[in-house]
Design an enzyme around this catalytic site. Structure first.
Site, PDB file in Angstrom:
ATOM      1  N   HIS A  40      -1.372  -4.707  -6.146  1.00 13.64           N
ATOM      2  CA  HIS A  40       0.065  -4.868  -6.385  1.00 13.64           C
ATOM      3  C   HIS A  40       0.735  -5.260  -5.071  1.00 13.64           C
ATOM      4  O   HIS A  40       0.223  -4.951  -3.980  1.00 13.64           O
ATOM      5  CB  HIS A  40       0.675  -3.554  -6.871  1.00 13.64           C
ATOM      6  N   GLU A  44       3.264  -4.057  -3.476  1.00 12.31           N
ATOM      7  CA  GLU A  44       3.552  -2.931  -2.587  1.00 12.31           C
ATOM      8  C   GLU A  44       2.298  -2.444  -1.871  1.00 12.31           C
ATOM      9  O   GLU A  44       2.332  -2.130  -0.679  1.00 12.31           O
ATOM     10  CB  GLU A  44       4.141  -1.741  -3.363  1.00 12.31           C
ATOM     11  N   CYS A  46       5.476   1.157  -9.761  1.00  8.28           N
ATOM     12  CA  CYS A  46       4.720   1.845 -10.807  1.00  8.28           C
ATOM     13  C   CYS A  46       4.232   3.191 -10.257  1.00  8.28           C
ATOM     14  O   CYS A  46       4.430   3.491  -9.077  1.00  8.28           O
ATOM     15  CB  CYS A  46       3.539   0.971 -11.230  1.00  8.28           C
ATOM     16  N   CYS A 106       1.890   2.732  -7.096  1.00  7.16           N
ATOM     17  CA  CYS A 106       2.606   2.296  -5.904  1.00  7.16           C
ATOM     18  C   CYS A 106       3.548   3.387  -5.401  1.00  7.16           C
ATOM     19  O   CYS A 106       3.664   3.602  -4.195  1.00  7.16           O
ATOM     20  CB  CYS A 106       3.362   1.005  -6.178  1.00  7.16           C
TER      21      CYS A 106
END
Length: 167
Positions: free
Chosen positions: A57, A59, A87, A90
């Site tokens: 992801h 992040e 999410c 993260c």
């Protein structure tokens, strides 16, 4: 707070640039940057499809890069800008990295853990809580996602009636 630190729109524009890099790769267009002392120390964009890695992801990539740049896992006095609400994975990494502030563009109704479904970033039982700013350039950040998912479904923007949420 110094003026460079509270210019959230400027830094979110940089996260949007990262999201567009993901889109060019046919990835879900989510981007992130980490800022410390008025400069970007890390960038990231979604690479899950490209790398076949569910943890890739925006992040997570930015956190890893920032840790390398600083030579430390604690990202104290850093601000993470991301186009979509983090999410659970993260949000957990953000707490573990001790990120001071998270600024996000648009909420995630399916996985948002910065206040939408739950708020892991400010959970009182954790030993670190993150400052939150939401809704920065919200329409632009949401539009990136909506347009991306419309294009996957082959619908021109004029034909698609409702916004499509990220998966």
């Amino acid at each position: 707070m110094d003026s460079y630190e509270d210019n959230h729109e400027l830094w979110m524009e940089e996260a949007i640039k990262e999201a567009k890099k993901a889109e060019e790769l046919k990835e879900v267009p989510i981007g992130a940057v980490i800022v410390k002392e008025g400069r970007i120390i890390a960038r990231g964009h979604n690479l899950r499809e490209t790398t076949h890695d569910p943890t890739a992801h925006a992040e997570m990539i930015a956190i890893r890069e920032a840790s390398e740049v600083l030579g430390a896992w604690r990202l104290l006095d850093c601000t993470l800008y991301v186009t979509l609400e983090p999410c659970p994975m993260c949000a957990g990494a953000i707490v573990q990295a001790r990120v001071k502030t998270v600024v996000y563009g648009t909420p995630d109704p399916k996985a948002g853990c910065a206040g939408t479904l739950m708020n892991l970033l400010q959970e009182e039982r954790f030993n670190h809580r993150t400052e939150l700013v939401d809704g920065v350039l919200r329409e632009r950040c949401a539009g990136l996602l909506t347009d991306f998912f419309r294009s996957l479904r082959g619908k021109p923007a004029a034909e698609a009636a409702a916004p499509i949420e990220p998966a």
